[in-house]
Design an enzyme around this catalytic site. Structure first.
Site, PDB file in Angstrom:
ATOM      1  N   ARG A  35       0.831  -1.218   0.000  1.00 60.10           N
ATOM      2  CA  ARG A  35       0.000   0.000   0.000  1.00 60.10           C
ATOM      3  C   ARG A  35       0.861   1.262   0.000  1.00 60.10           C
ATOM      4  O   ARG A  35       0.434   2.292  -0.515  1.00 60.10           O
ATOM      5  CB  ARG A  35      -0.936  -0.003   1.205  1.00 60.10           C
ATOM      6  CG  ARG A  35      -2.030  -1.015   1.012  1.00 60.10           C
ATOM      7  CD  ARG A  35      -3.036  -0.965   2.115  1.00 60.10           C
ATOM      8  NE  ARG A  35      -4.172  -1.789   1.746  1.00 60.10           N
ATOM      9  CZ  ARG A  35      -5.115  -2.184   2.564  1.00 60.10           C
ATOM     10  NH1 ARG A  35      -5.067  -1.833   3.828  1.00 60.10           N
ATOM     11  NH2 ARG A  35      -6.114  -2.922   2.144  1.00 60.10           N
ATOM     12  N   LYS A 198     -22.642 -15.105   1.261  1.00 65.92           N
ATOM     13  CA  LYS A 198     -24.078 -14.856   1.451  1.00 65.92           C
ATOM     14  C   LYS A 198     -24.734 -14.041   0.347  1.00 65.92           C
ATOM     15  O   LYS A 198     -24.170 -13.070  -0.138  1.00 65.92           O
ATOM     16  CB  LYS A 198     -24.259 -14.069   2.743  1.00 65.92           C
ATOM     17  CG  LYS A 198     -23.936 -14.839   3.991  1.00 65.92           C
ATOM     18  CD  LYS A 198     -24.406 -14.002   5.138  1.00 65.92           C
ATOM     19  CE  LYS A 198     -23.929 -14.503   6.471  1.00 65.92           C
ATOM     20  NZ  LYS A 198     -23.865 -13.370   7.390  1.00 65.92           N
ATOM     21  N   GLY A 352     -10.876  -7.487  -1.824  1.00 65.93           N
ATOM     22  CA  GLY A 352     -11.226  -8.502  -0.830  1.00 65.93           C
ATOM     23  C   GLY A 352     -10.811  -9.887  -1.248  1.00 65.93           C
ATOM     24  O   GLY A 352      -9.697 -10.107  -1.719  1.00 65.93           O
ATOM     25  N   GLY A 375     -14.574  -3.065   0.306  1.00 60.48           N
ATOM     26  CA  GLY A 375     -15.869  -2.437   0.628  1.00 60.48           C
ATOM     27  C   GLY A 375     -16.223  -1.347  -0.371  1.00 60.48           C
ATOM     28  O   GLY A 375     -17.374  -1.253  -0.819  1.00 60.48           O
TER      29      GLY A 375
HETATM   30  P1  AMP Z   1     -17.581 -12.948   1.163  1.00 61.24           P
HETATM   31  O1  AMP Z   1     -16.848 -12.471   2.383  1.00 61.24           O
HETATM   32  O2  AMP Z   1     -19.048 -12.924   1.277  1.00 61.24           O
HETATM   33  O3  AMP Z   1     -17.044 -12.349  -0.124  1.00 61.24           O
HETATM   34  O4  AMP Z   1     -17.252 -14.477   1.081  1.00 61.24           O
HETATM   35  C1  AMP Z   1     -15.959 -14.978   0.926  1.00 61.24           C
HETATM   36  C2  AMP Z   1     -15.913 -16.290   1.582  1.00 61.24           C
HETATM   37  O5  AMP Z   1     -16.923 -17.125   1.057  1.00 61.24           O
HETATM   38  C3  AMP Z   1     -14.614 -16.999   1.366  1.00 61.24           C
HETATM   39  O6  AMP Z   1     -13.895 -17.029   2.552  1.00 61.24           O
HETATM   40  C4  AMP Z   1     -15.034 -18.400   0.928  1.00 61.24           C
HETATM   41  O7  AMP Z   1     -14.377 -19.416   1.634  1.00 61.24           O
HETATM   42  C5  AMP Z   1     -16.503 -18.448   1.263  1.00 61.24           C
HETATM   43  N1  AMP Z   1     -17.241 -19.377   0.409  1.00 61.24           N
HETATM   44  C6  AMP Z   1     -17.180 -19.483  -0.920  1.00 61.24           C
HETATM   45  N2  AMP Z   1     -17.951 -20.497  -1.348  1.00 61.24           N
HETATM   46  C7  AMP Z   1     -18.501 -21.059  -0.257  1.00 61.24           C
HETATM   47  C8  AMP Z   1     -19.375 -22.151  -0.047  1.00 61.24           C
HETATM   48  N3  AMP Z   1     -19.846 -22.874  -1.075  1.00 61.24           N
HETATM   49  N4  AMP Z   1     -19.720 -22.441   1.206  1.00 61.24           N
HETATM   50  C9  AMP Z   1     -19.249 -21.712   2.238  1.00 61.24           C
HETATM   51  N5  AMP Z   1     -18.441 -20.665   2.112  1.00 61.24           N
HETATM   52  C10 AMP Z   1     -18.058 -20.337   0.882  1.00 61.24           C
END
Ligand code: AMP
Length: 395
Positions: A35, A198, A352, A375
């Site tokens: 950074r 999610k 991210g 974010g």
């Molecule tokens: P997010 O923070 O919502 O962008 O999610 C990222 C995280 O989602 C990563 O750490 C992944 O390990 C997790 N992830 C991706 N696919 C799956 C899945 N099928 N089941 C559970 N976690 C998941």
């Protein structure tokens, strides 16, 4: 279009620059200086143009109180090393005081000064008027080059811009160019790949992209809420029961707008959420009882990578599986490789986890733009106005 450092006179001026020096540290030692090196082009340009440069940033979460553990002093030392110039560190628990004002007043063209961690003051995150004025009083112009905090209205990202001419540095300029062109003026076909855990975190992104993209590809944990909504069995997979109607509505909207919304047709599953779990592949969309869908399967990989192959613009936000576990990295890796292989397309990776995945697979150099702000890039994809960008002067 927002003004940049190129659009203003800098000779003989004092410029206060919001940087993102929120670097990882272990026992006072910076463990990754990416950074800081990323900020150098803007800083060096301003020095060459004859400005005196006052840098400011936050580091970690000192929660509005001075805390030596989060001091920016190690960053001042690193900046000296990287620029080969002395950097005056304005150590003050209150960030701006009489001594800091005197140091700023005495700063000459070509010289660099760094303020103490902005979050030593609770007023920073409150976008406090007086603190914004105190920061502004140190300089003649304000430059924002911290995309990672541009989605927050803080004193150093928004408030200060009311009191000084306000422009972006090269980092924010680049983020706006690539994210902006991809979202608002894409070459078609425009494919968006969304993943992560999610659906609830990505609703606004999906809704915004339904008005813009030709194809939306869904992977990751969020896919299982869609599959359950469509009547398939999802076993122990992540599933947001309270979002089933929403998943149906989003699919109906996609249909109405002629946007292709692709869902997994098979999965790689684990018997528990662990690196050393038993694994199996599903035949189709259904995940058997006792199993958890943790990656897209081979048939899905083929469909998704084919869609990416023909795209002229690709935006990727969120991994297609639990890529942190070797057994479930194939889907995310295939998506990353498909982006890297499509040399015709503008490829943009939201920060991210997707940025971490691209880095893990060593493909960062093959992507048109990897955003630095997780974010902030997500909010940009949601169609939101970023306060730290909105506050800058228009051309
Ligand atoms: P997010 O923070 O919502 O962008 O999610 C990222 C995280 O989602 C990563 O750490 C992944 O390990 C997790 N992830 C991706 N696919 C799956 C899945 N099928 N089941 C559970 N976690 C998941």
């Amino acid at each position: 279009m927002k003004k940049t450092v190129r659009d203003i006179e800098l000779k003989g001026k004092k410029a206060i620059v919001r940087c993102d020096f929120n670097v990882p540290m272990k026992e006072g030692v910076i463990t990754d200086d990416n950074r800081i090196t990323a900020a150098l082009p803007t800083i060096e340009y301003m020095l060459e143009q004859g400005a005196a440069v006052i840098l400011m940033s936050h580091l970690g979460r000192p929660k509005g109180k001075p805390n030596k553990e989060f001091s920016l002093e190690p960053v001042a030392k690193k900046l000296e090393e990287l620029t080969g110039k002395p950097v005056i560190f304005a150590a003050s628990d209150v960030v701006v005081d009489d001594d800091v004002r005197a140091k700023a007043a005495a700063l000459k063209p070509g010289e660099i000064m760094l303020l103490e961690n902005l979050r030593f003051r609770a007023e920073e995150e409150k976008n406090d008027e007086q603190f914004s004025k105190d920061l502004a009083s140190l300089a003649d112009v304000y430059v924002n080059d911290a995309f990672g905090t541009a989605h927050r209205a803080h004193a150093s990202t928004a408030g200060i811009a009311s009191y000084l001419p306000a422009v972006s540095g090269f980092l924010i300029e680049k983020e706006l160019k690539f994210l902006g062109e991809a979202v608002d003026d894409p070459k078609r076909p425009f494919v968006a790949i969304l993943g992560g855990s999610k659906v609830s975190d990505k609703i606004a992104v999906i809704e915004n992209l339904l008005n813009k993209a030709d194809t939306i590809i869904i992977g990751g944990g969020m896919a299982y809420t869609f599959l359950r909504a469509n009547g398939f069995k999802t076993g122990n997979s992540l599933c947001e029961e309270d979002r089933l109607d929403l998943a149906r509505e989003l699919q109906a909207k996609a249909k109405e707008k002629g946007v292709k919304l692709l869902l997994p047709v098979d999965s790689k599953c684990g018997d528990k959420f662990a690196e050393d779990c038993e694994t199996c592949f599903t035949e189709d969309e259904n995940v058997p009882d006792g199993w958890m869908g943790m990656d897209i399967g081979p048939k899905t990989i083929e469909i998704y990578t084919n869609a990416i192959k023909d795209a002229k613009t690709v935006i990727w936000n969120g991994p297609s599986g639990v890529f942190e576990f070797a057994a479930f990295e194939d889907g995310t890796k295939a998506v990353a490789e498909a982006l890297a292989a499509n040399e015709e397309a503008i490829t943009v990776v939201g920060g991210g986890d997707s940025a971490a995945a691209i880095k893990k697979f060593g493909l960062t150099d093959k992507i048109t733009h990897v955003s630095t702000g997780g974010g902030a890039s997500l909010e940009y994809l949601e169609g939101k106005i970023l306060p730290g960008v909105a506050a800058l002067n228009d051309k």
